[in-house]
Design a protein around this motif. Sequence first.
Motif: not given
Length: 212
Positions: A38-39, A46-47, A55-57
């Motif tokens: 799960x971790x 999250x990654x 990518x958007x930034x």
Amino acid sequence: MIAGKSRLKYELKSYQEMVVIPMKQMNEDNQELVWLKNKVIKQERRSKALEETFGVVTQKLRETMEENRIVRHRTKIQHQENKEEMDYQEHFFKEQMDKIHKVTEEKEQLFEKSQQEERAKAKHSDLNSGTTEEKKLRQEEIARFIDNQAKGVEEFLAEREKLIKAHEEKKVELRRQYLEEEVKMEKEFDGALTKLMEKYSPATFQASRSSS
């Protein structure tokens, strides 16, 4: 009877060691494995989210940099157009001043020519006609005329020199005021630009510490 109890106790102990404890450990290991899975899944999500956000930034930053390049290019073109306009105006006003200087020079030449002509008339006037007294009076009159003209020319040149000096001083003062205003404008622009950069100055980046 005692031997039977010992055997039973041994068998129970062996059961605990061989079955119960390993199963308990296996259950704990399975729970830990599920927790780790799960971790890992959460970290992967999250990654991926961070990667998408980055990518958007990055794309936004690239677009902003391109827009900035376009703005700088437009500003450069505008600056060049303004310079050409100023050069044209400077050329136009220089032509106007050249025309004024030419008219002034022509006036001075006509003024000097008229004085020479009047002096020549006086010098070449008929001195042989009339009585001796008339000739003497005419000579004195010519002498006074030439003397007065010479004094007039001398006074004219002195006044002209004062006029030119005052004119040049006005030009120097006008140029000084213009340069002062230009320096003042540049300082005002620098101050306004500094405030604008301070307003949009990027915040200091501090990476957050990841919790283990």
